[in-house]
Design a protein around this motif. Structure first.
Motif, PDB file in Angstrom:
ATOM      1  N   LYS A 134       7.660  -5.888 -10.838  1.00  0.00           N
ATOM      2  CA  LYS A 134       6.499  -6.754 -10.617  1.00  0.00           C
ATOM      3  C   LYS A 134       5.642  -6.694  -9.313  1.00  0.00           C
ATOM      4  CE  LYS A 134       5.403 -11.083 -12.376  1.00  0.00           C
ATOM      5  NZ  LYS A 134       4.273 -10.814 -13.134  1.00  0.00           N
ATOM      6  N   CYS A 135       4.442  -6.829  -9.329  1.00  0.00           N
ATOM      7  CA  CYS A 135       3.713  -6.709  -8.040  1.00  0.00           C
ATOM      8  C   CYS A 135       3.843  -7.893  -7.121  1.00  0.00           C
ATOM      9  CB  CYS A 135       2.137  -6.682  -8.168  1.00  0.00           C
ATOM     10  SG  CYS A 135       1.252  -6.685  -6.946  1.00  0.00           S
ATOM     11  N   LYS A 136       4.411  -7.770  -5.989  1.00  0.00           N
ATOM     12  CA  LYS A 136       4.689  -8.699  -5.157  1.00  0.00           C
ATOM     13  C   LYS A 136       3.521  -9.313  -4.409  1.00  0.00           C
ATOM     14  CE  LYS A 136       8.869  -8.952  -2.806  1.00  0.00           C
ATOM     15  NZ  LYS A 136       9.859  -8.764  -1.639  1.00  0.00           N
ATOM     16  N   ASN A 182       2.846   8.139   1.132  1.00  0.00           N
ATOM     17  CA  ASN A 182       4.012   7.036   0.994  1.00  0.00           C
ATOM     18  C   ASN A 182       3.376   5.691   0.802  1.00  0.00           C
ATOM     19  OD1 ASN A 182       5.818   8.692   1.682  1.00  0.00           O
ATOM     20  ND2 ASN A 182       5.531   8.769   3.949  1.00  0.00           N
ATOM     21  N   LEU A 183       2.068   5.634   1.207  1.00  0.00           N
ATOM     22  CA  LEU A 183       1.403   4.136   1.178  1.00  0.00           C
ATOM     23  C   LEU A 183       0.009   4.408   0.800  1.00  0.00           C
ATOM     24  CD1 LEU A 183       1.140   1.055   1.753  1.00  0.00           C
ATOM     25  CD2 LEU A 183       0.735   1.540   4.181  1.00  0.00           C
ATOM     26  N   ASP A 197       2.642  -2.504  -5.973  1.00  0.00           N
ATOM     27  CA  ASP A 197       3.726  -3.022  -5.426  1.00  0.00           C
ATOM     28  C   ASP A 197       3.665  -4.473  -4.710  1.00  0.00           C
ATOM     29  OD1 ASP A 197       5.848  -0.510  -5.950  1.00  0.00           O
ATOM     30  OD2 ASP A 197       4.098   0.279  -5.136  1.00  0.00           O
ATOM     31  N   VAL A 226       7.130   1.709   5.152  1.00  0.00           N
ATOM     32  CA  VAL A 226       5.968   2.886   5.029  1.00  0.00           C
ATOM     33  C   VAL A 226       5.377   3.044   6.275  1.00  0.00           C
ATOM     34  CG1 VAL A 226       6.129   3.257   2.717  1.00  0.00           C
ATOM     35  CG2 VAL A 226       5.026   1.545   3.586  1.00  0.00           C
ATOM     36  N   SER A 232       1.834   7.668  -5.522  1.00  0.00           N
ATOM     37  CA  SER A 232       2.030   7.194  -4.183  1.00  0.00           C
ATOM     38  C   SER A 232       3.460   6.366  -4.358  1.00  0.00           C
ATOM     39  CB  SER A 232       1.044   6.316  -3.771  1.00  0.00           C
ATOM     40  OG  SER A 232      -0.091   7.185  -3.892  1.00  0.00           O
ATOM     41  N   LYS A 233       4.170   6.470  -3.103  1.00  0.00           N
ATOM     42  CA  LYS A 233       5.363   5.655  -3.204  1.00  0.00           C
ATOM     43  C   LYS A 233       5.353   4.145  -3.253  1.00  0.00           C
ATOM     44  CE  LYS A 233       8.565   8.874  -1.896  1.00  0.00           C
ATOM     45  NZ  LYS A 233       8.142   9.936  -0.771  1.00  0.00           N
ATOM     46  N   VAL A 234       4.218   3.701  -2.320  1.00  0.00           N
ATOM     47  CA  VAL A 234       3.937   2.328  -2.336  1.00  0.00           C
ATOM     48  C   VAL A 234       2.517   2.013  -2.540  1.00  0.00           C
ATOM     49  CG1 VAL A 234       4.071   0.177  -0.971  1.00  0.00           C
ATOM     50  CG2 VAL A 234       5.983   1.685  -0.847  1.00  0.00           C
ATOM     51  N   LEU A 235       2.134   1.213  -3.485  1.00  0.00           N
ATOM     52  CA  LEU A 235       0.593   1.030  -3.757  1.00  0.00           C
ATOM     53  C   LEU A 235       0.369  -0.401  -3.377  1.00  0.00           C
ATOM     54  CD1 LEU A 235       0.100   2.384  -7.231  1.00  0.00           C
ATOM     55  CD2 LEU A 235      -0.704   3.233  -4.949  1.00  0.00           C
ATOM     56  N   VAL A 236      -0.704  -0.694  -2.561  1.00  0.00           N
ATOM     57  CA  VAL A 236      -1.322  -2.026  -2.342  1.00  0.00           C
ATOM     58  C   VAL A 236      -2.468  -2.273  -2.835  1.00  0.00           C
ATOM     59  CG1 VAL A 236      -1.640  -3.522  -0.356  1.00  0.00           C
ATOM     60  CG2 VAL A 236       0.295  -2.089  -0.010  1.00  0.00           C
ATOM     61  N   LYS A 296       6.849  -0.037 -13.249  1.00  0.00           N
ATOM     62  CA  LYS A 296       6.764  -0.428 -11.948  1.00  0.00           C
ATOM     63  C   LYS A 296       7.385  -1.817 -11.865  1.00  0.00           C
ATOM     64  CE  LYS A 296       4.190   1.746  -8.830  1.00  0.00           C
ATOM     65  NZ  LYS A 296       4.400   1.835  -7.425  1.00  0.00           N
TER      66      LYS A 296
END
Ligand SMILES: Cc1cc2nc3c(=O)[nH]c(=O)nc-3n(C[C@H](O)[C@H](O)[C@H](O)COP(=O)(O)OP(=O)(O)OC[C@H]3O[C@@H](n4cnc5c(N)ncnc54)[C@H](O)[C@@H]3O)c2cc1C
Ligand SMILES: Cc1cc2nc3c(=O)[nH]c(=O)nc-3n(C[C@H](O)[C@H](O)[C@H](O)COP(=O)(O)OP(=O)(O)OC[C@H]3O[C@@H](n4cnc5c(N)ncnc54)[C@H](O)[C@@H]3O)c2cc1C
Lengths: 247, 324
Positions: free
Chosen positions: A224-226, B260-261, B299, A246, B280-284, A222
Motif C-alpha cells: 500500500k502507498c504510505k 532508484n527514486l 510507494d 534512496v 523504478s525502485k521507489v515511486l513517490v 505493490k
C-alpha cells in the motif's frame, strides 16, 4: 520510389495485461488491437513524404495469422498503397525478421522502415535483424527522415544527443517519437478505398526457432502507498533517507 | 569457449551500467565455468579499460582502430563478430541501450543465436538456458528459453549490483578487418547532449505533469533535481505542449526509466505513463487529487498542492544535507 513498412499488430496501450493457461499465454479477452504506435507514426511520416514529392509507393507487411488483417486494413485506410501478410504465428523475432527479409529480397524496395520497438514484446530488434539478413546499413531510432533522389537523411536522437546520417538506398530505418507529430486517423474515403487495395497473403519460409517463452509473470503487487500529510513534507524526506534509503 | 561482454564507452569512459553488466557477465561465466572476455571498441585508453579487470574480466580485448571511433551498427557488428569467433563465445552480453539494441539483433542473425533483450536478472537455469526479460514496456515479464548454441542477452540498467572480483587481467590490443561498405551509415554530424544529466542514467528522477500548469513553474522541479543530483522528466502532454524538451518525455511512447527514486509531481498516473516508470525502485506521487491513479502505483504519496508541498520538500532536503 518504393518503401516496405513493417507493421506490428499489438494490444491497445490501455489493455490490461493478463495471462492464462498457467501463465503461458497472453489473455486476449476484451483486448483491442492497434497498429503499434511507432509504426503508425512512421506511416504518417511516409505519407507526408509521399504527398510532398508524389513519388513513393508504400507497401506494408505484417507477419501474423488472419487476425492481423483488420489492423493492416486500417493502415491501408490511413493511406498505405498495398499490403503483404506472411501467414504465420510470429514465433520469435528472428523468425519475423527472416520473413520480412525474404519478401524484401525478391521485391526491390528502395528502403525498409520499422518502428523503434513494438509495444508488446518491446524487443527493439526486428529492424536490425532485417538489415543484417539483407546485409544493409541501418539507422535506428530516427526522430526525423527526409528522402532525396537516392538517399535518406536521418536524424537520430538519443538521450538528448543528436546524429545526422546520410545513407544511400537501400537501407533500413526505424522510426521513433518525433518522426511525425500526430498519427493520422483514417477518413471515410480512406476506409472505402482500402477495401479495393491489394492485401496479398504469402507463405512463411523456414527458420529455426531459437527462443521460446515458457512462462509469463506480472510484477509483484505493490504494498500500500504510505500517505504523508501535506503539511509534513519533511517526513517524506526522512522516509526516503532512512527507510527507503534512496536519497 | 568463453563469455563475451561488449563494454561501451562514452568519450573514452565507462558508466555504472557498464560495471553492472560486467558483474552480471562474470556471474554467468562463473556458473558456466568459462573465462569472461571484455571487448571495447573505440577510443579508450588502456588505463581506463584495464579498470574492468576489477569486476571480473579475465581478458580485455581493445579494438582502437581509427575507423571505429564513431559508432556504426554494421561495422561494430562485424567487429564483435570477429572477436566472438576468435574467442569461441557461447554467450554474448550487451547493455540494453541504443548500441546494445543495434548490435545484439544483428549478431543474432550472424550467429543464428536466440536473443533476449531487456533481461532483468540472472538466468533461472543454464541447461535449459532460461532468463527473465521485461515485456509490455515493463508491465510484465517473460521467461525466455534460448534454444540455440550461442545466446545473446541485453541487460536492463539498474537490474544487477556491481560486484568486485579482481583478476589482474591486462589489456590486449587487437586488429580487426573493417569493410568500407559497413561504414555506409556513418553520421555526418554528431551533437552531444549538453552537460545535462542523461535521463536513463539518473539514479533519481524528478518528473512533472500537467498539474504544474505551465513551463514557468519548473523552477522548483529543477531546484529539487539539482539538490538531489537527479534528472528531470515529464509526462507526454507536457512535452507535446512544448513546456519541456521531448527527450524528457517518459512513458510507453517515450523513454523508459528505472531509477532508484522517481518523484511524480502533478502527474495523474495514466497507464501509458506508468509503463515507462513502474520499474523504478521507489515511486513517490504528489497530487492534489486523492483519487489520482498514481497513488495506486506509488510507494509514498502526498495529497496536496504541489506549489505548497515541493518548496517544503526542498527545504527539508537542504536541512538534511546541512546536518550531514
Ligand atoms: C502468440 C505469440 C506467441 C509468441 N511466442 C514467443 C516465443 O515463444 N518466444 C519469443 O521470443 N517471442 C514470442 N512472441 C513474440 C513475437 O515473436 C514478437 O512479435 C517478435 O519477437 C517481434 O516482436 P518484438 O517486440 O521483438 O519487435 P520489435 O523488434 O520491438 O519491433 C520493431 C518493429 O519491427 C516490426 N515488427 C515487429 N513485429 C512484426 C511483425 N509480426 N510483423 C511485421 N513487422 C513487425 C514493427 O515495425 C515494429 O515496430 C510471441 C508473440 C505472439 C503474438
Ligand atoms: C497511445 C498513447 C500513448 C501514450 N503515451 C504516453 C507516454 O508515453 N507518457 C505519458 O506520460 N502519457 C502518455 N499518454 C497520455 C496519457 O494517457 C495521459 O494523458 C498523460 O500521461 C497525462 O499526463 P499528466 O498526468 O501530466 O496530465 P493529467 O492527466 O492532466 O494530470 C494532471 C494531474 O495533476 C494534478 N494536479 C493538478 N493541479 C495540481 C496541483 N496544483 N498540485 C498537484 N497536483 C495537481 C491533477 O489532479 C492530475 O492528476 C499516451 C496516451 C496514448 C493514447
Amino acid at each position: 520510389m518504393k518503401v516496405l513498412l513493417c507493421i506490428s499488430h499489438v494490444p491497445d496501450t490501455t489493455s490490461r495485461i493478463r495471462f492464462v493457461n498457467n501463465q503461458t499465454q497472453f489473455d486476449t479477452t476484451d483486448v483491442q488491437y492497434i497498429i503499434s504506435p511507432y509504426d503508425e507514426l512512421s506511416l504518417t511520416r511516409l505519407l507526408e513524404i509521399k504527398e510532398a514529392n508524389n513519388d513513393l509507393d508504400i507497401t506494408i507487411i505484417t507477419v501474423g495469422n488472419a487476425d492481423v488483417e483488420a489492423t493492416m486494413r486500417k493502415a491501408l485506410a490511413i493511406g498505405a498503397d498495398d499490403a503483404i501478410r506472411v501467414d504465420a504465428e510470429p514465433v520469435d523475432a528472428l523468425f519475423v525478421a527472416k520473413q520480412i527479409a525474404e519478401v524484401a529480397r525478391t521485391r526491390n524496395f528502395d528502403f525498409i522502415m520499422t518502428g523503434k520497438e513494438s509495444i508488446d514484446h518491446t524487443g527493439n530488434q526486428v529492424g536490425e535483424m532485417v538489415a543484417e539478413f539483407l546485409d544493409m546499413p541501418s539507422v535506428s531510432s530516427a526522430a526525423w527522415l527526409e528522402i532525396e533522389a537516392n538517399k535518406g537523411i536521418i536524424t537520430r536522437e538519443m538521450d538528448g544527443g543528436k546524429e545526422v546520417v546520410e545513407v544511400k538506398f537501400p537501407f533500413v530505418v526505424s522510426g521513433q517519437k518525433g518522426i511525425a507529430k500526430e498519427p493520422r486517423i483514417p477518413n471515410m474515403r480512406g476506409i472505402m478505398n482500402s477495401r479495393k487495395k491489394s492485401l496479398e497473403v504469402v507463405p512463411a519460409v523456414a527458420q529455426d526457432t531459437v527462443s521460446v517463452i515458457s512462462h509469463y509473470e506480472l510484477p509483484a503487487p505493490k504494498g500500500k502507498c504510505k500517505m504523508i500529510p501535506a503539511d509534513n513534507a519533511a517526513e517524506l524526506v526522512r522516509l526516503l533517507h532512512e527507510e527507503a534509503k534512496v536519497i | 569457449m568463453s563469455v563475451l561482454v561488449y563494454t561501451e564507452n562514452w568519450d573514452g569512459r565507462f558508466k555504472k551500467s557498464t560495471y553492472e553488466l560486467v558483474s552480471y557477465a562474470k556471474a554467468i561465466a562463473t556458473e558456466l565455468k568459462l573465462p569472461l572476455v571484455a571487448l571495447s571498441i573505440g577510443n579508450v585508453s588502456e588505463a581506463e579499460f584495464s579498470k574492468l579487470e576489477l569486476y571480473g574480466a579475465d581478458k580485455l580485448v581493445l579494438v582502437n582502430t581509427e575507423k571505429l571511433h564513431t559508432f556504426v551498427a554494421q561495422a561494430y557488428t562485424h567487429t564483435v563478430y570477429q572477436v566472438a569467433k576468435a574467442e569461441n563465445a557461447s554467450v554474448l552480453l550487451f547493455n540494453n541501450n541504443y548500441t546494445g539494441r543495434s548490435l545484439a539483433p544483428r549478431l543474432s542473425v550472424k550467429l543464428n543465436a536466440g536473443t533476449a533483450t531487456g533481461v532483468v536478472k540472472l538466468p533461472a537455469s543454464y541447461a535449459p538456458f532460461i532468463v527473465r526479460k521485461s515485456i509490455y514496456t515493463g508491465k510484465a515479464f517473460a521467461d525466455v528459453e534460448l534454444l540455440s548454441a550461442v545466446k545473446i542477452l541485453t541487460l536492463n540498467q539498474n537490474s544487477f549490483e556491481i560486484r568486485e572480483n579482481a583478476t589482474g587481467a591486462k589489456v590486449e590490443v587487437r586488429e580487426v578487418e573493417v569493410l568500407d561498405k559497413h561504414l555506409a551509415a556513418m553520421p555526418t554530424k554528431v551533437e552531444k547532449a549538453s552537460g545535462k544529466m542523461n535521463l536513463t542514467d539518473a539514479e533519481i528522477v524528478i518528473s512533472g505533469g500537467r498539474g504544474l500548469k505551465g513551463p514557468e513553474n519548473w523552477g522548483m522541479v529543477e531546484e529539487l533535481a539539482d539538490l538531489l543530483g537527479a534528472g528531470t522528466a515529464c509526462s507526454r502532454p507536457v512535452a507535446d505542449s512544448e513546456w519541456r524538451p521531448h527527450h524528457e518525455h517518459v512513458g510507453q511512447t517515450g523513454k523508459v526509466v528505472r531509477p532508484n527514486l522517481y518523484i511524480a509531481i502533478g502527474i495523474s498516473g495514466a497507464i501509458q505513463h506508468l509503463a515507462g516508470v513502474n520499474s523504478s525502485k521507489v515511486l513517490v506521487a504528489i497530487n492534489n487529487d486523492p483519487e489520482a491513479p498514481f497513488f495506486e502505483a506509488a510507494d509514498y504519496g502526498i495529497v496536496g498542492d504541489a506549489f505548497a508541498v515541493v518548496p517544503k520538500i526542498i527545504d527539508a532536503v537542504k536541512a538534511m544535507k546541512a546536518s550531514h
